[in-house]
Design a protein around this motif. Structure first.
Motif, PDB file in Angstrom:
ATOM      1  N   GLN A 492      55.872  49.541 -14.686  1.00 53.31           N
ATOM      2  CA  GLN A 492      55.954  50.995 -14.731  1.00 53.31           C
ATOM      3  C   GLN A 492      57.425  51.330 -14.976  1.00 53.31           C
ATOM      4  O   GLN A 492      58.289  50.907 -14.217  1.00 53.31           O
ATOM      5  N   VAL A 493      57.709  52.041 -16.052  1.00 52.99           N
ATOM      6  CA  VAL A 493      59.091  52.282 -16.456  1.00 52.99           C
ATOM      7  C   VAL A 493      59.431  53.754 -16.313  1.00 52.99           C
ATOM      8  O   VAL A 493      58.674  54.626 -16.752  1.00 52.99           O
ATOM      9  N   PHE A 494      60.594  54.027 -15.692  1.00 54.42           N
ATOM     10  CA  PHE A 494      61.157  55.372 -15.643  1.00 54.42           C
ATOM     11  C   PHE A 494      62.468  55.344 -16.414  1.00 54.42           C
ATOM     12  O   PHE A 494      63.264  54.417 -16.274  1.00 54.42           O
ATOM     13  N   CYS A 495      62.689  56.383 -17.174  1.00 53.17           N
ATOM     14  CA  CYS A 495      63.939  56.452 -17.925  1.00 53.17           C
ATOM     15  C   CYS A 495      64.420  57.896 -17.970  1.00 53.17           C
ATOM     16  O   CYS A 495      63.665  58.806 -18.336  1.00 53.17           O
ATOM     17  N   VAL A 496      65.674  58.085 -17.579  1.00 53.67           N
ATOM     18  CA  VAL A 496      66.326  59.386 -17.729  1.00 53.67           C
ATOM     19  C   VAL A 496      67.053  59.364 -19.069  1.00 53.67           C
ATOM     20  O   VAL A 496      67.852  58.467 -19.332  1.00 53.67           O
ATOM     21  N   THR A 497      66.752  60.312 -19.916  1.00 54.86           N
ATOM     22  CA  THR A 497      67.329  60.282 -21.261  1.00 54.86           C
ATOM     23  C   THR A 497      67.689  61.684 -21.738  1.00 54.86           C
ATOM     24  O   THR A 497      67.130  62.679 -21.276  1.00 54.86           O
ATOM     25  N   HIS A 498      68.618  61.715 -22.699  1.00 60.70           N
ATOM     26  CA  HIS A 498      68.988  62.961 -23.363  1.00 60.70           C
ATOM     27  C   HIS A 498      68.568  62.933 -24.833  1.00 60.70           C
ATOM     28  O   HIS A 498      68.808  63.909 -25.551  1.00 60.70           O
ATOM     29  N   LEU A 499      67.956  61.851 -25.278  1.00 60.31           N
ATOM     30  CA  LEU A 499      67.659  61.686 -26.694  1.00 60.31           C
ATOM     31  C   LEU A 499      66.178  61.875 -27.005  1.00 60.31           C
ATOM     32  O   LEU A 499      65.329  61.227 -26.376  1.00 60.31           O
ATOM     33  N   PRO A 500      65.859  62.722 -27.957  1.00 52.91           N
ATOM     34  CA  PRO A 500      64.456  62.898 -28.344  1.00 52.91           C
ATOM     35  C   PRO A 500      63.881  61.630 -28.975  1.00 52.91           C
ATOM     36  O   PRO A 500      62.675  61.398 -28.902  1.00 52.91           O
ATOM     37  N   GLN A 501      64.732  60.799 -29.600  1.00 48.23           N
ATOM     38  CA  GLN A 501      64.248  59.556 -30.206  1.00 48.23           C
ATOM     39  C   GLN A 501      63.657  58.611 -29.164  1.00 48.23           C
ATOM     40  O   GLN A 501      62.825  57.765 -29.485  1.00 48.23           O
ATOM     41  N   ILE A 502      64.100  58.741 -27.922  1.00 49.86           N
ATOM     42  CA  ILE A 502      63.538  57.940 -26.828  1.00 49.86           C
ATOM     43  C   ILE A 502      62.394  58.688 -26.153  1.00 49.86           C
ATOM     44  O   ILE A 502      61.342  58.117 -25.859  1.00 49.86           O
ATOM     45  N   ALA A 503      62.581  59.965 -25.908  1.00 52.48           N
ATOM     46  CA  ALA A 503      61.584  60.759 -25.180  1.00 52.48           C
ATOM     47  C   ALA A 503      60.241  60.809 -25.895  1.00 52.48           C
ATOM     48  O   ALA A 503      59.196  60.936 -25.256  1.00 52.48           O
ATOM     49  N   CYS A 504      60.243  60.663 -27.222  1.00 57.72           N
ATOM     50  CA  CYS A 504      58.987  60.774 -27.966  1.00 57.72           C
ATOM     51  C   CYS A 504      58.045  59.592 -27.713  1.00 57.72           C
ATOM     52  O   CYS A 504      56.871  59.634 -28.090  1.00 57.72           O
ATOM     53  N   PHE A 505      58.522  58.528 -27.070  1.00 60.02           N
ATOM     54  CA  PHE A 505      57.682  57.364 -26.788  1.00 60.02           C
ATOM     55  C   PHE A 505      56.980  57.469 -25.436  1.00 60.02           C
ATOM     56  O   PHE A 505      56.245  56.568 -25.052  1.00 60.02           O
ATOM     57  N   ALA A 506      57.196  58.537 -24.700  1.00 58.60           N
ATOM     58  CA  ALA A 506      56.696  58.642 -23.328  1.00 58.60           C
ATOM     59  C   ALA A 506      55.186  58.643 -23.250  1.00 58.60           C
ATOM     60  O   ALA A 506      54.494  59.213 -24.102  1.00 58.60           O
ATOM     61  N   ASP A 507      54.668  57.991 -22.216  1.00 51.36           N
ATOM     62  CA  ASP A 507      53.259  58.149 -21.851  1.00 51.36           C
ATOM     63  C   ASP A 507      53.098  59.395 -20.981  1.00 51.36           C
ATOM     64  O   ASP A 507      52.087  60.089 -21.058  1.00 51.36           O
ATOM     65  N   GLN A 508      54.103  59.649 -20.149  1.00 51.42           N
ATOM     66  CA  GLN A 508      54.169  60.868 -19.341  1.00 51.42           C
ATOM     67  C   GLN A 508      55.592  61.408 -19.452  1.00 51.42           C
ATOM     68  O   GLN A 508      56.559  60.672 -19.272  1.00 51.42           O
ATOM     69  N   HIS A 509      55.709  62.683 -19.767  1.00 53.86           N
ATOM     70  CA  HIS A 509      57.018  63.298 -19.970  1.00 53.86           C
ATOM     71  C   HIS A 509      57.206  64.387 -18.919  1.00 53.86           C
ATOM     72  O   HIS A 509      56.415  65.329 -18.820  1.00 53.86           O
ATOM     73  N   TYR A 510      58.274  64.235 -18.119  1.00 56.75           N
ATOM     74  CA  TYR A 510      58.575  65.195 -17.059  1.00 56.75           C
ATOM     75  C   TYR A 510      59.886  65.897 -17.384  1.00 56.75           C
ATOM     76  O   TYR A 510      60.816  65.290 -17.918  1.00 56.75           O
ATOM     77  N   VAL A 511      59.952  67.149 -17.038  1.00 51.30           N
ATOM     78  CA  VAL A 511      61.198  67.891 -17.234  1.00 51.30           C
ATOM     79  C   VAL A 511      61.726  68.315 -15.867  1.00 51.30           C
ATOM     80  O   VAL A 511      60.958  68.710 -14.976  1.00 51.30           O
ATOM     81  N   ILE A 512      63.024  68.175 -15.725  1.00 51.06           N
ATOM     82  CA  ILE A 512      63.691  68.568 -14.482  1.00 51.06           C
ATOM     83  C   ILE A 512      64.491  69.827 -14.774  1.00 51.06           C
ATOM     84  O   ILE A 512      65.323  69.849 -15.686  1.00 51.06           O
ATOM     85  N   GLU A 513      64.235  70.867 -13.999  1.00 51.14           N
ATOM     86  CA  GLU A 513      64.823  72.178 -14.279  1.00 51.14           C
ATOM     87  C   GLU A 513      65.576  72.694 -13.063  1.00 51.14           C
ATOM     88  O   GLU A 513      65.180  72.469 -11.911  1.00 51.14           O
ATOM     89  N   LYS A 514      66.646  73.405 -13.334  1.00 49.83           N
ATOM     90  CA  LYS A 514      67.428  74.040 -12.278  1.00 49.83           C
ATOM     91  C   LYS A 514      67.210  75.549 -12.381  1.00 49.83           C
ATOM     92  O   LYS A 514      67.404  76.137 -13.445  1.00 49.83           O
ATOM     93  N   ASN A 515      66.782  76.145 -11.264  1.00 54.30           N
ATOM     94  CA  ASN A 515      66.490  77.575 -11.251  1.00 54.30           C
ATOM     95  C   ASN A 515      67.273  78.258 -10.131  1.00 54.30           C
ATOM     96  O   ASN A 515      67.694  77.623  -9.165  1.00 54.30           O
ATOM     97  N   GLU A 516      67.444  79.546 -10.269  1.00 57.60           N
ATOM     98  CA  GLU A 516      68.087  80.344  -9.230  1.00 57.60           C
ATOM     99  C   GLU A 516      67.068  81.279  -8.603  1.00 57.60           C
ATOM    100  O   GLU A 516      66.184  81.798  -9.294  1.00 57.60           O
ATOM    101  N   ARG A 517      67.192  81.476  -7.287  1.00 57.59           N
ATOM    102  CA  ARG A 517      66.290  82.407  -6.609  1.00 57.59           C
ATOM    103  C   ARG A 517      67.022  83.079  -5.462  1.00 57.59           C
ATOM    104  O   ARG A 517      67.982  82.538  -4.905  1.00 57.59           O
ATOM    105  N   ARG A 518      66.563  84.265  -5.110  1.00 54.05           N
ATOM    106  CA  ARG A 518      67.149  85.018  -4.010  1.00 54.05           C
ATOM    107  C   ARG A 518      66.635  84.445  -2.691  1.00 54.05           C
ATOM    108  O   ARG A 518      65.434  84.224  -2.516  1.00 54.05           O
TER     109      ARG A 518
END
Length: 566
Positions: A492-518
């Motif tokens: 089972q492989v996890f990879c943190v990447t900034h490149l779409p050339q790598i991300a396009c091979f994912a079986d599962q693609h997760y996005v990590i987001e930073k949000n602001e809230r009151r």
């Protein structure tokens, strides 16, 4: 394999729960969104050091929980540590309090961090940018080669262990003369003291019972005689009253046969009362108050207690201790003959170890040559233009013998043409190290002796590659993506990447987001993670190519990349 990760009050993460699956899991997001935070959280579950600084501001504690599939090896470790199994799942939880203290739970049962560290190699390996190959100790570097070649060092370890036991026994017999004489005196005293006591394993139990009777002789006599009188002797005894009742029932039975059964019961009770009364009288007459015997028993019990405090919790253990002292005396008195036999056995054990170690060393040399060639091809495909070499040195002197043989393995690399070879951890950058580890893992798994089928999910290990795409792009990035995809067939492989050339091979693609809230009248930042749908994947790849403003061109390109690598 990691099935679920739950992060609560850790850094900027308030509460995040995400489920993972087998294959290639890609994590993307804006710079600073907190991708490394998830990897740090996973590291805590693998036994890494904790810090109160990681707790989210305002929270009392941070909690990291991971659910893994449990293989047979991990279940064995749980059994060794007295932890109940949770079926096919393994639940790890780490709590870090504001005071800096850390608590560990395995399958919801308290455990030590050492248990996490033992489980970690079976569950996951994290290859972060700041990691160096030196984190693999000498034994681990050899195990990587052994896995590639399908080599088993079990027989070598067994021979090494047998030789070590013999060395320890010889050392014990070869102590200095003064020490030897001291031990002879000690063991002789212990043997003599135990033998003179003439112990019986159950003696203390019997004496304690007799002591209780003698210490309470007068009370027991009076009580037994009182009960005898009430049952049999006095005018109003139970036997007398039952006899009178029997006469009345006998008279009733003459007229009504229904009382015959009750008459028999009363007669039986009267006979029982007489028997018990007589037994109590005999018991009372047998009691003899003997202060001398009581003192004798107390002295004997004191001796037995003293022996148990010195040599064992029970008399059986004391007797066994005496037998062991006798054996040691026999060995030390006949030590020259025993030493002669032990040295002969030691020569045989050393010869056996050397034979096995030489054989596995020869095979390691062969497989190391094959592996280094495969890795060199792989790293060149991953935008590292250089040479790679595995250097195995053998030390056949006893000082170099270990459980896995007498070999030392070093990984050498030259990252640019014409440069000399140096130890990998001294030359390679963080991104290069991650790519070299990727090349190594891919080469090992695709070697002649690697698994020929996809591993069972319960035995899949998790490999994490952080920022593996540093300093590459284009075809090199695509090559990295392909290697990750190939490696995900057996891990089972996890990879943190900034490149779409790598991300396009994912079986599962997760996005990590930073949000602001009151929150409480102020604005706070929090990080979240979510699995992307097919449409969202296209948009995320387009964002990675063109930035925040999506264009039709970037969306079309993203769709094309996903279709090409589906």
């Amino acid at each position: 394999m990691l099935l679920e990760l739950r992060v609560e009050n850790y850094a900027v993460i308030d509460n995040a729960v995400v489920e993972f699956a087998a294959g290639l899991n890609l994590l993307t997001g804006e710079t600073g969104a907190g991708k490394s935070i998830l990897i740090d959280a996973l590291s805590l579950l693998l036994g890494e050091r904790s810090s109160a600084d990681s707790i989210r501001h305002g929270a009392e504690k941070a909690t990291i929980t991971g659910v893994f599939s449990a293989g047979s090896a991990s279940r064995s470790i749980l059994e060794e540590n007295g932890i109940d199994s949770a079926g096919d799942e393994l639940i790890l939880r780490r709590e870090v309090s504001a005071s800096g203290k850390s608590r560990v739970f395995v399958n919801n049962q308290p455990a030590q961090v050492s248990v996490l560290k033992r489980l970690a190699p079976l569950l996951a390996t994290i290859h972060a940018q700041n990691e160096s190959l030196v984190s693999f100790d000498a034994a681990e570097r050899l195990r990587l080669i052994d896995r590639f070649g399908g080599l088993a060092a079990g027989e070598v370890a067994k021979a090494y262990g047998e030789r070590r036991v013999l060395l320890e026994r010889i050392a014990e017999l070869q102590r200095e003369e003064q020490d030897r004489l001291r031990l002879i005196d000690l063991w002789s005293f212990q043997k003599r003291e135990i033998e003179q006591a003439k112990l019986d394993p159950e003696e203390d139990v019997r004496l304690e019972a007799e002591k209780r009777i003698l210490a309470n002789a007068e009370k027991l006599f009076a009580t037994a005689m009182s009960a005898h009188e009430l049952l049999y002797e006095s005018a109003g005894s139970a036997a007398t009253l039952l006899g009178n009742a029997a006469k009345n029932l006998q008279e009733l039975a003459r007229y009504d046969e229904r009382f015959q059964e009750q008459l028999s019961a009363i007669e039986s009770a009267r006979i029982t009362a007489e028997d018990v009364g007589n037994a109590l009288r005999d018991y009372a007459e047998s009691i003899q108050a003997s202060p001398a015997r009581l003192a004798e028993i107390e002295d004997r019990l004191a001796l037995l207690d003293r022996l148990k405090r010195k040599y064992g919790a029970t008399l059986t253990e004391v007797i066994a201790f005496g037998a062991q002292a006798s054996r040691k005396l026999e060995e030390i008195e006949n030590r020259e003959e025993i030493l002669k036999q032990l040295r002969k056995r030691l020569e045989t054990a050393a010869s056996q170890f050397l034979g096995l170690a030489r054989e596995i060393s020869r095979k390691r040399q062969q497989h190391a040559r094959r592996l280094e060639k495969m890795v060199e091809v792989e790293i060149n495909a991953l935008a590292i233009r250089g040479k790679f070499k595995i250097e195995i040195t053998a030390n056949e002197e006893p000082s170099g013998w270990r459980q896995n043989g007498f070999d030392e393995a070093a990984y050498l690399i030259s990252t640019n043409p014409g440069e000399p070879m140096h130890a990998l951890e001294q030359v390679a950058s963080g991104g290069e190290l991650s790519r070299v580890m990727l090349a190594l893992k891919s080469s090992v798994e695709s070697g002649q002796h690697a698994k020929s089928r996809k591993a069972d999910a319960s035995e899949l290990r998790t490999l994490v590659f952080d920022e593996i795409d540093t300093g590459i792009g284009g075809q090199a990035a695509e090559a990295v993506g392909k290697k990750l995809k190939a490696l995900s067939a057996t891990h089972q492989v996890f990879c943190v990447t900034h490149l779409p050339q790598i991300a396009c091979f994912a079986d599962q693609h997760y996005v990590i987001e930073k949000n602001e809230r009151r929150e409480g009248g102020s604005t706070r930042v929090q990080t979240s993670i979510r699995l992307l749908s097919a449409t969202e994947r296209t948009q995320e790849l387009a964002r990675m190519m063109s930035g925040a403003s999506l264009t039709e061109t970037s969306l079309a390109h993203a769709e094309q990349m996903l279709k090409a690598n589906a």
